[in-house]
Enzyme design. Structure first.
Site, PDB file in Angstrom:
ATOM      1  N   GLU A   1       0.822  -1.221   0.000  1.00  0.00           N
ATOM      2  CA  GLU A   1       0.000   0.000   0.000  1.00  0.00           C
ATOM      3  C   GLU A   1       0.855   1.269   0.000  1.00  0.00           C
ATOM      4  OE1 GLU A   1      -1.488   1.891   3.457  1.00  0.00           O
ATOM      5  OE2 GLU A   1      -1.253   0.086   4.683  1.00  0.00           O
TER       6      GLU A   1
ATOM      7  N   LYS B   1      -3.370  -1.700  15.788  1.00  0.00           N
ATOM      8  CA  LYS B   1      -2.867  -0.912  16.917  1.00  0.00           C
ATOM      9  C   LYS B   1      -3.926  -0.760  17.980  1.00  0.00           C
ATOM     10  CE  LYS B   1      -0.432   1.958  14.189  1.00  0.00           C
ATOM     11  NZ  LYS B   1      -1.431   1.518  13.286  1.00  0.00           N
TER      12      LYS B   1
HETATM   13  N1  PSU Z   1      -2.053   1.674  10.386  1.00  0.00           N
HETATM   14  C1  PSU Z   1      -0.733   1.995  10.379  1.00  0.00           C
HETATM   15  N2  PSU Z   1      -0.228   2.777   9.415  1.00  0.00           N
HETATM   16  C2  PSU Z   1      -1.008   3.264   8.430  1.00  0.00           C
HETATM   17  C3  PSU Z   1      -2.401   2.919   8.437  1.00  0.00           C
HETATM   18  C4  PSU Z   1      -2.879   2.129   9.414  1.00  0.00           C
HETATM   19  O1  PSU Z   1      -0.007   1.559  11.246  1.00  0.00           O
HETATM   20  O2  PSU Z   1      -0.497   3.980   7.568  1.00  0.00           O
HETATM   21  C5  PSU Z   1      -3.266   3.393   7.306  1.00  0.00           C
HETATM   22  C6  PSU Z   1      -3.579   2.221   6.375  1.00  0.00           C
HETATM   23  O3  PSU Z   1      -3.502   2.665   5.041  1.00  0.00           O
HETATM   24  C7  PSU Z   1      -5.013   1.889   6.723  1.00  0.00           C
HETATM   25  C8  PSU Z   1      -5.535   3.256   7.053  1.00  0.00           C
HETATM   26  O4  PSU Z   1      -5.727   1.291   5.682  1.00  0.00           O
HETATM   27  O5  PSU Z   1      -4.495   3.868   7.786  1.00  0.00           O
HETATM   28  C9  PSU Z   1      -6.819   3.214   7.846  1.00  0.00           C
HETATM   29  O6  PSU Z   1      -7.322   4.502   7.936  1.00  0.00           O
HETATM   30  P1  PSU Z   1      -8.835   4.736   8.362  1.00  0.00           P
HETATM   31  O7  PSU Z   1      -8.908   4.291   9.805  1.00  0.00           O
HETATM   32  O8  PSU Z   1      -9.058   6.215   8.194  1.00  0.00           O
HETATM   33  O9  PSU Z   1      -9.691   3.898   7.458  1.00  0.00           O
END
Ligand code: PSU
Ligand code: MN
Length: 317
Positions: free
Chosen positions: A26, A160
């Site tokens: 990603e 996390k």
């Molecule tokens: N967790 C991490 N690093 C990240 C993300 C999540 O440790 O960069 C990013 C990933 O791309 C994940 C996104 O899909 O955050 C989720 O964001 P949201 O909760 O806004 O959907």
């Protein structure tokens, strides 16, 4: 037709045409998950690790309104530095493409584009999930709905504890997403190997993992699989240190009224500051470890596919 919007890198295309292992990666982790220059260094190293383990890497993003599956080194460098790259989840895709903007793909969007290209395995750091307090805020990552519907295996280090891990597991169960502990009985909590949440299933080798995923899709049970791969012991953080940092960061975010898509990037940057950069080092190492397992899994999956009479794996229409 989706192919009108899609550019598959020639090396990736060739590997897919020859049923060779490919691992999707990603780009939100590059543009919004880590600071420059560690983001670019990490992204390039991850590609190298995928190659060393026998698969072709395909980092995914939207550049100038084109869906790119497999970025060049220059494109990764650009994404790591540019300030105007938009964090792109499922809902954002049509706007970013029609307006010819640059978009970094979240887990959800990377799964969508990987599936369009025919890639089955994806490595990342952590997935999004149900946020703490979601009972009131309704903040549930679109990653979870994508896992419910899109047939890609996601190798991650769990999620996390900025999230509510218990509710995240409940959500995944409701939507029929298998969560498999790779060499662990517990859901890993990203920076640490343990979360206190037991998993129903544990698998210790990639051959069995590949068989399980293969059976799911052969049966037409579309949707993702979460492969929860704990951070290597040597890099895992002290529970108390990281949990305190997370608590503080979550409080600050609440105080500042940070909401929606800004929350995860804000918390990641805050936690890094509070831990004096230690969380970033852990983050980098767990991504490396996921890239290795994903490459090995992709290899096993391609071997299994070779033995199949019909390719019944759900294809993107
Ligand atoms: N967790 C991490 N690093 C990240 C993300 C999540 O440790 O960069 C990013 C990933 O791309 C994940 C996104 O899909 O955050 C989720 O964001 P949201 O909760 O806004 O959907
Ligand atoms: Mn959200």
């Amino acid at each position: 037709m989706y192919k009108d919007y899609l550019d598959i890198n020639p090396e990736v295309k060739q590997a897919l045409d020859n049923n060779q292992a490919v691992v999707a990666l990603e780009s939100t982790i590059i543009s919004h998950g880590m600071p420059y220059p560690q983001n670019v260094e990490t992204a390039l190293k991850v590609e190298e690790i995928v190659r060393k383990n026998g698969a072709v890497p395909a980092t995914i993003a939207i550049l100038n309104g084109r869906i790119k599956v497999g970025l060049t080194k220059e494109e990764i460098e650009y994404l790591g530095k540019a300030q105007n790259v938009i964090k792109t989840s499922r809902r954002d895709i049509p706007i970013i493409i029609a307006k010819k903007l640059d978009g970094a793909t979240t887990v959800a969007t990377t799964m969508i584009f990987a599936h369009m290209a025919g890639i089955k395995v994806f490595a990342t750091g952590g997935i999004g999930g149900v946020h703490r307090g979601a009972q009131e805020t309704f903040d549930i990552s679109a990653d979870l709905q994508e896992l419910a519907h899109t047939s890609v295996a996601v190798v991650c280090a769990g999620a996390k504890s900025i999230l509510d891990l218990g509710l995240t597991l409940e959500y995944l169960e409701t939507f029929g997403v298998p969560v498999i502990g790779f060499g662990t009985d517990e859901l890993p909590a990203f920076y640490t190997r343990k979360s206190g949440f037991k998993l129903e299933y544990r698998v210790d080798d990639v051959i069995e993992l590949a068989r399980i995923i293969s059976v799911k899709w052969d049966l037409g049970l579309t949707g993702g699989v979460v492969v929860a791969n704990p951070i290597p012991e040597a890099y895992s953080m002290d529970h108390e240190v990281i949990n305190k940092a997370i608590e503080r960061a979550v409080k600050e975010a609440e105080g500042l009224g940070i909401q929606g898509k800004e929350i995860t990037p804000f918390l990641l940057a805050k936690i890094k500051d509070i831990t004096g950069g230690k969380s970033l080092e852990a983050n980098i190492q767990l991504v490396f470890n996921n890239a290795k397992v994903a490459a090995q899994l992709a290899k096993e999956m391609s071997l299994l596919d070779l033995g199949k009479k019909d390719k019944v794996t759900p294809q993107f229409l």
